[in-house]
Design a protein around this motif. Sequence first.
Motif, PDB file in Angstrom:
ATOM      1  N   LYS A   1     -40.061  13.083  -2.807  1.00 24.59           N
ATOM      2  CA  LYS A   1     -39.545  12.619  -1.521  1.00 24.59           C
ATOM      3  C   LYS A   1     -40.003  13.587  -0.448  1.00 24.59           C
ATOM      4  O   LYS A   1     -40.322  14.741  -0.736  1.00 24.59           O
ATOM      5  CB  LYS A   1     -38.023  12.487  -1.548  1.00 24.59           C
ATOM      6  CG  LYS A   1     -37.285  13.784  -1.812  1.00 24.59           C
ATOM      7  CD  LYS A   1     -35.804  13.618  -2.068  1.00 24.59           C
ATOM      8  CE  LYS A   1     -35.097  13.085  -0.881  1.00 24.59           C
ATOM      9  NZ  LYS A   1     -33.642  12.955  -1.029  1.00 24.59           N
ATOM     10  N   SER A   2     -40.039  13.113   0.767  1.00 25.93           N
ATOM     11  CA  SER A   2     -40.563  13.916   1.869  1.00 25.93           C
ATOM     12  C   SER A   2     -39.587  15.024   2.282  1.00 25.93           C
ATOM     13  O   SER A   2     -38.414  14.760   2.558  1.00 25.93           O
ATOM     14  CB  SER A   2     -40.845  13.004   3.067  1.00 25.93           C
ATOM     15  OG  SER A   2     -41.359  13.762   4.137  1.00 25.93           O
ATOM     16  N   ILE A   3     -40.109  16.229   2.302  1.00 28.21           N
ATOM     17  CA  ILE A   3     -39.360  17.400   2.772  1.00 28.21           C
ATOM     18  C   ILE A   3     -40.108  17.941   3.984  1.00 28.21           C
ATOM     19  O   ILE A   3     -41.327  18.122   3.942  1.00 28.21           O
ATOM     20  CB  ILE A   3     -39.284  18.499   1.681  1.00 28.21           C
ATOM     21  CG1 ILE A   3     -38.643  17.961   0.405  1.00 28.21           C
ATOM     22  CG2 ILE A   3     -38.576  19.748   2.198  1.00 28.21           C
ATOM     23  CD1 ILE A   3     -37.205  17.567   0.532  1.00 28.21           C
ATOM     24  N   GLU A   4     -39.397  18.196   5.052  1.00 25.93           N
ATOM     25  CA  GLU A   4     -39.997  18.728   6.269  1.00 25.93           C
ATOM     26  C   GLU A   4     -39.892  20.254   6.276  1.00 25.93           C
ATOM     27  O   GLU A   4     -39.000  20.822   5.632  1.00 25.93           O
ATOM     28  CB  GLU A   4     -39.278  18.157   7.498  1.00 25.93           C
ATOM     29  CG  GLU A   4     -39.358  16.650   7.617  1.00 25.93           C
ATOM     30  CD  GLU A   4     -40.781  16.161   7.806  1.00 25.93           C
ATOM     31  OE1 GLU A   4     -41.540  16.804   8.551  1.00 25.93           O
ATOM     32  OE2 GLU A   4     -41.129  15.130   7.195  1.00 25.93           O
ATOM     33  N   PRO A   5     -40.786  20.928   7.020  1.00 23.13           N
ATOM     34  CA  PRO A   5     -40.725  22.395   7.091  1.00 23.13           C
ATOM     35  C   PRO A   5     -39.360  22.931   7.517  1.00 23.13           C
ATOM     36  O   PRO A   5     -38.881  23.926   6.965  1.00 23.13           O
ATOM     37  CB  PRO A   5     -41.804  22.739   8.118  1.00 23.13           C
ATOM     38  CG  PRO A   5     -42.795  21.631   7.992  1.00 23.13           C
ATOM     39  CD  PRO A   5     -41.957  20.407   7.715  1.00 23.13           C
ATOM     40  N   LYS A   6     -38.686  22.264   8.452  1.00 25.06           N
ATOM     41  CA  LYS A   6     -37.354  22.737   8.868  1.00 25.06           C
ATOM     42  C   LYS A   6     -36.366  22.670   7.712  1.00 25.06           C
ATOM     43  O   LYS A   6     -35.461  23.486   7.605  1.00 25.06           O
ATOM     44  CB  LYS A   6     -36.826  21.942  10.055  1.00 25.06           C
ATOM     45  CG  LYS A   6     -36.480  20.513   9.714  1.00 25.06           C
ATOM     46  CD  LYS A   6     -35.803  19.809  10.850  1.00 25.06           C
ATOM     47  CE  LYS A   6     -35.474  18.405  10.371  1.00 25.06           C
ATOM     48  NZ  LYS A   6     -34.370  17.834  11.044  1.00 25.06           N
ATOM     49  N   ASP A   7     -36.546  21.667   6.815  1.00 27.18           N
ATOM     50  CA  ASP A   7     -35.664  21.541   5.653  1.00 27.18           C
ATOM     51  C   ASP A   7     -35.773  22.748   4.732  1.00 27.18           C
ATOM     52  O   ASP A   7     -34.796  23.134   4.093  1.00 27.18           O
ATOM     53  CB  ASP A   7     -35.991  20.272   4.860  1.00 27.18           C
ATOM     54  CG  ASP A   7     -35.749  18.999   5.645  1.00 27.18           C
ATOM     55  OD1 ASP A   7     -34.777  18.962   6.427  1.00 27.18           O
ATOM     56  OD2 ASP A   7     -36.541  18.050   5.481  1.00 27.18           O
ATOM     57  N   VAL A   8     -36.955  23.345   4.673  1.00 24.13           N
ATOM     58  CA  VAL A   8     -37.142  24.543   3.846  1.00 24.13           C
ATOM     59  C   VAL A   8     -36.219  25.652   4.348  1.00 24.13           C
ATOM     60  O   VAL A   8     -35.497  26.274   3.566  1.00 24.13           O
ATOM     61  CB  VAL A   8     -38.614  25.002   3.852  1.00 24.13           C
ATOM     62  CG1 VAL A   8     -38.772  26.333   3.133  1.00 24.13           C
ATOM     63  CG2 VAL A   8     -39.514  23.937   3.223  1.00 24.13           C
ATOM     64  N   GLY A   9     -36.206  25.878   5.643  1.00 23.98           N
ATOM     65  CA  GLY A   9     -35.325  26.901   6.207  1.00 23.98           C
ATOM     66  C   GLY A   9     -33.862  26.609   5.976  1.00 23.98           C
ATOM     67  O   GLY A   9     -33.078  27.508   5.639  1.00 23.98           O
ATOM     68  N   LEU A  10     -33.473  25.351   6.128  1.00 21.77           N
ATOM     69  CA  LEU A  10     -32.074  24.976   5.926  1.00 21.77           C
ATOM     70  C   LEU A  10     -31.681  25.107   4.454  1.00 21.77           C
ATOM     71  O   LEU A  10     -30.592  25.624   4.136  1.00 21.77           O
ATOM     72  CB  LEU A  10     -31.842  23.548   6.418  1.00 21.77           C
ATOM     73  CG  LEU A  10     -32.018  23.335   7.924  1.00 21.77           C
ATOM     74  CD1 LEU A  10     -31.931  21.848   8.265  1.00 21.77           C
ATOM     75  CD2 LEU A  10     -30.998  24.134   8.704  1.00 21.77           C
ATOM     76  N   MET A  11     -32.542  24.670   3.554  1.00 17.36           N
ATOM     77  CA  MET A  11     -32.204  24.747   2.129  1.00 17.36           C
ATOM     78  C   MET A  11     -32.203  26.188   1.627  1.00 17.36           C
ATOM     79  O   MET A  11     -31.372  26.550   0.789  1.00 17.36           O
ATOM     80  CB  MET A  11     -33.145  23.864   1.317  1.00 17.36           C
ATOM     81  CG  MET A  11     -32.873  22.385   1.573  1.00 17.36           C
ATOM     82  SD  MET A  11     -33.678  21.229   0.445  1.00 17.36           S
ATOM     83  CE  MET A  11     -35.390  21.527   0.767  1.00 17.36           C
TER      84      MET A  11
END
Length: 64
Positions: free
Chosen positions: A18-28
């Motif tokens: 599934k699509s993960i965005e760069p901002k999601d990396v920081g949040l996760m």
Amino acid sequence: PEDNFSLIAGYWSVYLGKSIEPKDVGLMMTLFKIAREQTAQIPKADNYIDAIGYLSCAGEITLP
């Protein structure tokens, strides 16, 4: 961090299917540090410092 988080997001997207965005990396990664602190026997400053850093990177990527 934008280039690095983009690369990580690409890897995670393939792995998760599934699509993960760069901002999601920081949040996760922020959530990862929160979880580590919740389960730590002894509180560690680096969990707080790293969480702030990851959240800051997500903000830099997301906000104009």
